[in-house]
Design a protein around this motif. Structure first.
Motif, PDB file in Angstrom:
ATOM      1  N   ALA A   1      -5.957 -69.426 -13.605  1.00 48.98           N
ATOM      2  CA  ALA A   1      -6.323 -69.888 -14.944  1.00 48.98           C
ATOM      3  C   ALA A   1      -5.715 -69.011 -16.034  1.00 48.98           C
ATOM      4  CB  ALA A   1      -7.844 -69.924 -15.085  1.00 48.98           C
ATOM      5  N   ALA A   2      -5.591 -67.710 -15.751  1.00 47.39           N
ATOM      6  CA  ALA A   2      -5.085 -66.778 -16.760  1.00 47.39           C
ATOM      7  C   ALA A   2      -3.570 -66.628 -16.724  1.00 47.39           C
ATOM      8  CB  ALA A   2      -5.732 -65.411 -16.561  1.00 47.39           C
ATOM      9  N   TYR A   3      -2.913 -67.235 -15.737  1.00 50.00           N
ATOM     10  CA  TYR A   3      -1.488 -66.978 -15.524  1.00 50.00           C
ATOM     11  C   TYR A   3      -0.631 -67.423 -16.719  1.00 50.00           C
ATOM     12  CZ  TYR A   3       2.826 -66.319 -12.892  1.00 50.00           C
ATOM     13  OH  TYR A   3       4.052 -65.873 -12.461  1.00 50.00           O
ATOM     14  N   LEU A   4      -0.790 -68.656 -17.165  1.00 53.02           N
ATOM     15  CA  LEU A   4       0.027 -69.147 -18.278  1.00 53.02           C
ATOM     16  C   LEU A   4      -0.315 -68.468 -19.601  1.00 53.02           C
ATOM     17  CD1 LEU A   4       0.445 -72.959 -17.520  1.00 53.02           C
ATOM     18  CD2 LEU A   4       2.138 -71.133 -17.296  1.00 53.02           C
ATOM     19  N   PRO A   5      -1.597 -68.269 -19.955  1.00 52.05           N
ATOM     20  CA  PRO A   5      -1.888 -67.507 -21.181  1.00 52.05           C
ATOM     21  C   PRO A   5      -1.288 -66.102 -21.152  1.00 52.05           C
ATOM     22  CG  PRO A   5      -3.833 -68.688 -20.479  1.00 52.05           C
ATOM     23  CD  PRO A   5      -2.825 -68.845 -19.379  1.00 52.05           C
ATOM     24  N   ALA A   6      -1.357 -65.450 -20.005  1.00 47.60           N
ATOM     25  CA  ALA A   6      -0.770 -64.116 -19.897  1.00 47.60           C
ATOM     26  C   ALA A   6       0.747 -64.164 -20.054  1.00 47.60           C
ATOM     27  CB  ALA A   6      -1.135 -63.483 -18.561  1.00 47.60           C
ATOM     28  N   LEU A   7       1.373 -65.240 -19.556  1.00 51.48           N
ATOM     29  CA  LEU A   7       2.816 -65.392 -19.704  1.00 51.48           C
ATOM     30  C   LEU A   7       3.197 -65.543 -21.171  1.00 51.48           C
ATOM     31  CD1 LEU A   7       5.607 -65.738 -18.441  1.00 51.48           C
ATOM     32  CD2 LEU A   7       5.093 -68.171 -18.118  1.00 51.48           C
ATOM     33  N   LEU A   8       2.420 -66.295 -21.923  1.00 50.80           N
ATOM     34  CA  LEU A   8       2.679 -66.430 -23.362  1.00 50.80           C
ATOM     35  C   LEU A   8       2.555 -65.093 -24.067  1.00 50.80           C
ATOM     36  CD1 LEU A   8       0.800 -69.787 -24.120  1.00 50.80           C
ATOM     37  CD2 LEU A   8       3.274 -69.427 -23.922  1.00 50.80           C
ATOM     38  N   ALA A   9       1.555 -64.302 -23.677  1.00 49.31           N
ATOM     39  CA  ALA A   9       1.397 -62.971 -24.264  1.00 49.31           C
ATOM     40  C   ALA A   9       2.604 -62.089 -23.945  1.00 49.31           C
ATOM     41  CB  ALA A   9       0.112 -62.324 -23.758  1.00 49.31           C
TER      42      ALA A   9
ATOM     43  N   LEU B   1       5.622 -63.120 -23.523  1.00 49.61           N
ATOM     44  CA  LEU B   1       6.769 -63.596 -24.306  1.00 49.61           C
ATOM     45  C   LEU B   1       6.821 -62.967 -25.690  1.00 49.61           C
ATOM     46  CD1 LEU B   1       6.759 -67.379 -23.323  1.00 49.61           C
ATOM     47  CD2 LEU B   1       8.564 -65.735 -22.810  1.00 49.61           C
ATOM     48  N   VAL B   2       5.662 -62.779 -26.317  1.00 50.69           N
ATOM     49  CA  VAL B   2       5.653 -62.220 -27.679  1.00 50.69           C
ATOM     50  C   VAL B   2       5.568 -60.701 -27.675  1.00 50.69           C
ATOM     51  CG1 VAL B   2       4.663 -64.317 -28.657  1.00 50.69           C
ATOM     52  CG2 VAL B   2       3.150 -62.478 -27.917  1.00 50.69           C
ATOM     53  N   THR B   3       5.444 -60.091 -26.515  1.00 48.55           N
ATOM     54  CA  THR B   3       5.449 -58.628 -26.435  1.00 48.55           C
ATOM     55  C   THR B   3       6.759 -58.182 -25.805  1.00 48.55           C
ATOM     56  OG1 THR B   3       4.152 -58.776 -24.373  1.00 48.55           O
ATOM     57  CG2 THR B   3       2.944 -58.396 -26.422  1.00 48.55           C
ATOM     58  N   THR B   4       6.814 -58.135 -24.496  1.00 45.58           N
ATOM     59  CA  THR B   4       8.013 -57.667 -23.801  1.00 45.58           C
ATOM     60  C   THR B   4       9.235 -58.516 -24.119  1.00 45.58           C
ATOM     61  OG1 THR B   4       6.674 -56.813 -21.981  1.00 45.58           O
ATOM     62  CG2 THR B   4       9.008 -57.199 -21.536  1.00 45.58           C
ATOM     63  N   GLY B   5       9.092 -59.836 -24.023  1.00 47.16           N
ATOM     64  CA  GLY B   5      10.238 -60.706 -24.230  1.00 47.16           C
ATOM     65  C   GLY B   5      10.826 -60.590 -25.613  1.00 47.16           C
ATOM     66  N   LEU B   6       9.983 -60.649 -26.633  1.00 39.89           N
ATOM     67  CA  LEU B   6      10.465 -60.598 -28.014  1.00 39.89           C
ATOM     68  C   LEU B   6      10.976 -59.215 -28.380  1.00 39.89           C
ATOM     69  CD1 LEU B   6      10.786 -62.239 -30.606  1.00 39.89           C
ATOM     70  CD2 LEU B   6       8.481 -61.536 -31.264  1.00 39.89           C
ATOM     71  N   ALA B   7      10.414 -58.176 -27.777  1.00 41.49           N
ATOM     72  CA  ALA B   7      10.857 -56.819 -28.097  1.00 41.49           C
ATOM     73  C   ALA B   7      12.237 -56.515 -27.525  1.00 41.49           C
ATOM     74  CB  ALA B   7       9.839 -55.810 -27.569  1.00 41.49           C
TER      75      ALA B   7
ATOM     76  N   PRO C   1      14.827 -68.550 -25.632  1.00 43.84           N
ATOM     77  CA  PRO C   1      13.499 -68.808 -25.075  1.00 43.84           C
ATOM     78  C   PRO C   1      13.510 -68.876 -23.549  1.00 43.84           C
ATOM     79  CG  PRO C   1      13.841 -70.186 -26.992  1.00 43.84           C
ATOM     80  CD  PRO C   1      15.162 -69.515 -26.707  1.00 43.84           C
ATOM     81  N   LEU C   2      14.550 -69.471 -22.978  1.00 42.94           N
ATOM     82  CA  LEU C   2      14.627 -69.560 -21.519  1.00 42.94           C
ATOM     83  C   LEU C   2      14.878 -68.186 -20.886  1.00 42.94           C
ATOM     84  CD1 LEU C   2      14.438 -71.888 -19.466  1.00 42.94           C
ATOM     85  CD2 LEU C   2      16.935 -71.859 -19.375  1.00 42.94           C
ATOM     86  N   VAL C   3      15.745 -67.404 -21.510  1.00 43.00           N
ATOM     87  CA  VAL C   3      16.022 -66.059 -21.009  1.00 43.00           C
ATOM     88  C   VAL C   3      14.758 -65.200 -21.068  1.00 43.00           C
ATOM     89  CG1 VAL C   3      17.272 -63.928 -21.538  1.00 43.00           C
ATOM     90  CG2 VAL C   3      18.484 -66.111 -21.525  1.00 43.00           C
ATOM     91  N   MET C   4      14.026 -65.284 -22.168  1.00 38.97           N
ATOM     92  CA  MET C   4      12.785 -64.528 -22.302  1.00 38.97           C
ATOM     93  C   MET C   4      11.758 -64.971 -21.270  1.00 38.97           C
ATOM     94  SD  MET C   4      12.731 -64.524 -26.470  1.00 38.97           S
ATOM     95  CE  MET C   4      10.991 -64.153 -26.613  1.00 38.97           C
ATOM     96  N   LEU C   5      11.720 -66.264 -20.994  1.00 42.22           N
ATOM     97  CA  LEU C   5      10.797 -66.783 -19.984  1.00 42.22           C
ATOM     98  C   LEU C   5      11.152 -66.239 -18.599  1.00 42.22           C
ATOM     99  CD1 LEU C   5       8.424 -68.751 -19.461  1.00 42.22           C
ATOM    100  CD2 LEU C   5      10.133 -70.525 -19.037  1.00 42.22           C
ATOM    101  N   LEU C   6      12.434 -66.145 -18.299  1.00 39.53           N
ATOM    102  CA  LEU C   6      12.876 -65.590 -17.019  1.00 39.53           C
ATOM    103  C   LEU C   6      12.434 -64.136 -16.880  1.00 39.53           C
ATOM    104  CD1 LEU C   6      14.618 -65.811 -14.419  1.00 39.53           C
ATOM    105  CD2 LEU C   6      16.572 -65.115 -15.815  1.00 39.53           C
ATOM    106  N   HIS C   7      12.712 -63.336 -17.898  1.00 40.26           N
ATOM    107  CA  HIS C   7      12.340 -61.919 -17.879  1.00 40.26           C
ATOM    108  C   HIS C   7      10.828 -61.756 -17.756  1.00 40.26           C
ATOM    109  CE1 HIS C   7      12.625 -57.782 -20.142  1.00 40.26           C
ATOM    110  NE2 HIS C   7      11.789 -57.742 -19.125  1.00 40.26           N
ATOM    111  N   CYS C   8      10.090 -62.457 -18.602  1.00 43.22           N
ATOM    112  CA  CYS C   8       8.638 -62.293 -18.641  1.00 43.22           C
ATOM    113  C   CYS C   8       7.957 -62.904 -17.423  1.00 43.22           C
ATOM    114  CB  CYS C   8       8.080 -62.910 -19.917  1.00 43.22           C
ATOM    115  SG  CYS C   8       8.644 -62.060 -21.401  1.00 43.22           S
TER     116      CYS C   8
END
Length: 307
Positions: free
Chosen positions: A151-159, A161-167, A246-253
């Motif tokens: 249940a927490a997997y996708l919300p954590a993935l979004l988090a 994206l805006v932390t590690t991925g965006l940085a 966005p796709l690259v960040m999704l891969l990393h995160c």
């Protein structure tokens, strides 16, 4: 109103003082990649110094970042991550290319329209590859994650994206890769960014983030080897998707999220270091397959010929 020292009308300002900003701007324009990497390292490492010196690190400073291991890493690591790659990329792009360059940066960062199949493949392939690699190392099938983890997997993935991925990714992939690929070729660019991306993390191995401060030397070496192998996968996705950040960040995160959320639940009996081993194994196999399948091109552009 701020008072200023009087200036004699008959004495012009010194040429050195007058041209210093222009010289700095000219240096950045001539060597944008050098300035980007220097700023990314310098800004991050300076910002990480309190975390490294604290009790979360080598313990020179009698202070512990609050919130436990998860929150303390956010407070100690994330500010330096934001000050490094993404800030450096924006600064150098603004100086060298102005508004046109910043518009190109924004276009890559918002390139969501790559087709839903891309997102589905990345969402499923990352945990699938890591789970398979972990199963090989553990010599057994994984446990089924708990309902709470799922249940927490996708919300954590979004988090993520805006932390590690965006940085990180707006610097390493968005800024560095297009410039390095056109100048040095895809493989050289990929391996160089992979090394520099990995080495950028090394001070954090003195902290709880990397299992420090008394971490074995093999851990950072393995980490850099992993970033090199994983950069091959990242480059292929970046090029093949039309430079969709966005796709690259999704891969990393996706990797970070699987390791932090699901791995210990699926392999509770394995030591934490096996997650790093699994990441290296999965990245190395995927990199080898892509290098062979694309004959080393990784869907990259042709190298720019020297004038």
């Amino acid at each position: 109103m701020t008072a200023h020292a009087p200036v004699s009308p008959g004495i012009p300002p010194s040429p050195r003082a007058a041209h210093r900003p222009g010289r700095l701007r000219g240096s950045i324009r001539r060597r944008p990649l050098t300035w980007f990497f220097a700023l990314a390292y310098g800004l991050s490492w300076v910002a990480w110094t309190p975390y490294i010196l604290s009790r979360n690190g080598i313990g020179v400073w009698d202070f512990t970042f609050p919130g436990g291991q998860g929150a303390s890493q956010l407070l100690g690591v994330l500010p330096g991550a934001y000050l490094g790659p993404i800030t450096s990329a924006l600064l150098v792009t603004g100086v060298t290319e102005g508004r046109a360059g910043l518009r190109t940066w924004r276009a890559r960062m918002t390139r969501f329209g790559v087709g839903w199949r891309w997102y589905l493949v990345v969402l499923l392939a990352v945990p699938g590859a890591l789970a398979l690699a972990s199963a090989v190392l553990a010599a057994r099938a994984p446990d089924v994650p708990s309902a709470a983890i799922l249940a927490a997997y996708l919300p954590a993935l979004l988090a993520q994206l805006v932390t590690t991925g965006l940085a990180e990714e707006p610097g390493w992939r968005e800024f560095a890769m297009p410039r390095m690929q056109s100048r040095y070729g895809t493989l050289t660019a990929t391996f160089t960014v992979g090394v520099l991306w990995g080495v950028w993390h090394l001070p954090l191995f003195l902290t709880e983030w990397g299992g420090g401060p008394d971490v074995a030397w093999i851990e950072p070496v393995q980490f850099v080897a992993t970033t090199i192998a994983f950069s091959v996968v990242m480059t292929w996705v970046f090029n093949k998707s039309g430079e969709s950040m966005p796709l690259v960040m999704l891969l990393h995160c996706g990797v970070n999220n699987y390791v932090s959320m699901a791995w210990s639940d699926m392999y509770p009996s394995l030591p934490d270091r096996y997650a790093s081993h699994a990441f290296l194994l999965a990245s190395a196999v995927a990199a080898l397959v892509l290098l062979v399948a694309t004959r080393g091109r990784l869907a990259g552009p042709p190298r720019r010929k020297a004038p």
